[in-house]
Design an enzyme around this catalytic site. Structure first.
Site, PDB file in Angstrom:
ATOM      1  N   GLY A 181       0.849  -1.194   0.000  1.00 38.51           N
ATOM      2  CA  GLY A 181       0.000   0.000   0.000  1.00 38.51           C
ATOM      3  C   GLY A 181       0.877   1.234   0.000  1.00 38.51           C
ATOM      4  O   GLY A 181       2.019   1.193   0.462  1.00 38.51           O
ATOM      5  N   GLN A 223       3.193  10.027   1.133  1.00 35.61           N
ATOM      6  CA  GLN A 223       4.480   9.319   1.233  1.00 35.61           C
ATOM      7  C   GLN A 223       5.405   9.624   0.062  1.00 35.61           C
ATOM      8  O   GLN A 223       6.608   9.376   0.142  1.00 35.61           O
ATOM      9  CB  GLN A 223       4.258   7.802   1.317  1.00 35.61           C
ATOM     10  CG  GLN A 223       3.556   7.366   2.601  1.00 35.61           C
ATOM     11  CD  GLN A 223       3.386   5.861   2.628  1.00 35.61           C
ATOM     12  OE1 GLN A 223       2.417   5.333   2.096  1.00 35.61           O
ATOM     13  NE2 GLN A 223       4.327   5.162   3.250  1.00 35.61           N
ATOM     14  N   CYS A 255       5.723   0.008   7.473  1.00 36.44           N
ATOM     15  CA  CYS A 255       5.397   1.161   6.629  1.00 36.44           C
ATOM     16  C   CYS A 255       6.653   1.590   5.888  1.00 36.44           C
ATOM     17  O   CYS A 255       7.733   1.649   6.479  1.00 36.44           O
ATOM     18  CB  CYS A 255       4.897   2.299   7.522  1.00 36.44           C
ATOM     19  SG  CYS A 255       4.497   3.789   6.617  1.00 36.44           S
ATOM     20  N   LEU A 256       6.497   1.896   4.596  1.00 32.59           N
ATOM     21  CA  LEU A 256       7.654   2.313   3.801  1.00 32.59           C
ATOM     22  C   LEU A 256       8.233   3.632   4.325  1.00 32.59           C
ATOM     23  O   LEU A 256       9.389   3.940   4.058  1.00 32.59           O
ATOM     24  CB  LEU A 256       7.252   2.450   2.326  1.00 32.59           C
ATOM     25  CG  LEU A 256       6.794   1.145   1.660  1.00 32.59           C
ATOM     26  CD1 LEU A 256       6.239   1.409   0.270  1.00 32.59           C
ATOM     27  CD2 LEU A 256       7.931   0.130   1.601  1.00 32.59           C
ATOM     28  N   HIS A 258      -4.691   1.676   7.173  1.00 31.07           N
ATOM     29  CA  HIS A 258      -3.317   2.173   7.329  1.00 31.07           C
ATOM     30  C   HIS A 258      -3.053   3.308   6.325  1.00 31.07           C
ATOM     31  O   HIS A 258      -2.526   4.361   6.692  1.00 31.07           O
ATOM     32  CB  HIS A 258      -2.340   1.005   7.122  1.00 31.07           C
ATOM     33  CG  HIS A 258      -0.893   1.378   7.144  1.00 31.07           C
ATOM     34  ND1 HIS A 258      -0.008   0.894   8.085  1.00 31.07           N
ATOM     35  CD2 HIS A 258      -0.160   2.193   6.335  1.00 31.07           C
ATOM     36  CE1 HIS A 258       1.196   1.412   7.837  1.00 31.07           C
ATOM     37  NE2 HIS A 258       1.128   2.204   6.778  1.00 31.07           N
ATOM     38  N   GLU A 259      -3.465   3.084   5.064  1.00 31.86           N
ATOM     39  CA  GLU A 259      -3.213   4.103   4.024  1.00 31.86           C
ATOM     40  C   GLU A 259      -4.083   5.338   4.244  1.00 31.86           C
ATOM     41  O   GLU A 259      -3.636   6.469   4.050  1.00 31.86           O
ATOM     42  CB  GLU A 259      -3.437   3.518   2.628  1.00 31.86           C
ATOM     43  CG  GLU A 259      -2.550   2.327   2.272  1.00 31.86           C
ATOM     44  CD  GLU A 259      -1.079   2.527   2.592  1.00 31.86           C
ATOM     45  OE1 GLU A 259      -0.600   3.668   2.531  1.00 31.86           O
ATOM     46  OE2 GLU A 259      -0.418   1.536   2.933  1.00 31.86           O
ATOM     47  N   HIS A 312      -2.636   7.747   6.629  1.00 38.54           N
ATOM     48  CA  HIS A 312      -1.608   8.628   6.070  1.00 38.54           C
ATOM     49  C   HIS A 312      -2.221   9.934   5.570  1.00 38.54           C
ATOM     50  O   HIS A 312      -1.578  10.978   5.605  1.00 38.54           O
ATOM     51  CB  HIS A 312      -0.901   7.948   4.888  1.00 38.54           C
ATOM     52  CG  HIS A 312       0.221   7.028   5.285  1.00 38.54           C
ATOM     53  ND1 HIS A 312       1.346   7.460   5.954  1.00 38.54           N
ATOM     54  CD2 HIS A 312       0.391   5.703   5.096  1.00 38.54           C
ATOM     55  CE1 HIS A 312       2.167   6.434   6.154  1.00 38.54           C
ATOM     56  NE2 HIS A 312       1.609   5.350   5.643  1.00 38.54           N
TER      57      HIS A 312
HETATM   58 ZN   LIG Z   1       2.450   3.483   5.732  1.00 35.61          ZN
END
Ligand SMILES: [Zn+2]
Length: 195
Positions: free
Chosen positions: A69, A74, A117-118, A159-160, A163
């Site tokens: 995701g 991000q 998470c990236l 989660h996304e 963000h």
């Molecule tokens: Zn994330």
């Protein structure tokens, strides 16, 4: 309409993947504590070519990372756009592109997943979230969609979506755990920068 055998042959489904029409780019991913990750992202007024390109670039970036995701903040774009694909490596890709996603229902039943998470690289922690959600969003053609998600898909969507409101998965943890992760992250960054 009745299912007439062979009828489909008269109406062949023409499918040209968007990926093949638009060259895609891998974008740099921001890492906490970048201030853009803490901002509330703004809604998209119109799903135009710029947004289609953003969605495709985000997917390319997510697959390259690799991740399941990715949210626009991000990659430094503070707008309400997310992409995800929870298909396993040996399954065909199943990308979802969501513009202005909104959770319109969440179950009381909870689920716990170990999240990463990236933007918080190589750090993982268990997060409790609603097990099922219903999400309304615009797809890449600007059409409103409404889907029910369960398990991992529900977790990734939440989660996304977080963000887009400036929330990271570590914000769901106790301050003790959060600080532990941030300390570890700071240390690995320092180690990486060391000659
Ligand atoms: Zn994330």
């Amino acid at each position: 309409m009745l299912d007439v055998p062979g009828r489909r042959a008269y109406f062949p489904k023409v499918s040209v993947s968007i990926e093949r029409l638009c060259p895609m780019a891998v974008l740099p991913i921001l890492v906490t504590p970048d201030p853009i990750l803490k901002q509330k992202a703004v809604p998209i007024a119109c799903v135009d070519q710029r947004i289609v390109t953003l969605l495709n670039d985000m997917l390319e970036t997510m697959y390259a990372a690799p991740g399941i995701g990715l949210a626009a903040p991000q990659v430094g774009v503070s707008e309400r756009v997310i992409v995800l694909d929870i298909a396993k490596a040996d399954q065909p890709r199943a990308p979802l592109r969501m513009v202005n996603p909104q959770i319109i229902w969440a179950s009381d039943e909870r689920n716990t997943y170990e999240e990463g998470c990236l933007s918080v690289p190589e750090q993982y922690a268990k997060v409790v979230r609603p097990k099922q959600v219903r999400v309304r969003y615009l797809d890449e053609t600007g059409t409103e969609q409404d889907i029910a998600a369960d398990g991992l898909l529900a977790t990734v969507i939440q989660h996304e979506l977080d963000h887009l409101d400036g929330t990271l998965f570590i914000d769901h943890l106790s301050s003790l755990k959060r600080h532990m992760i941030l300390r570890r992250l700071g240390k690995s960054r320092k180690d990486a920068a060391a000659p």
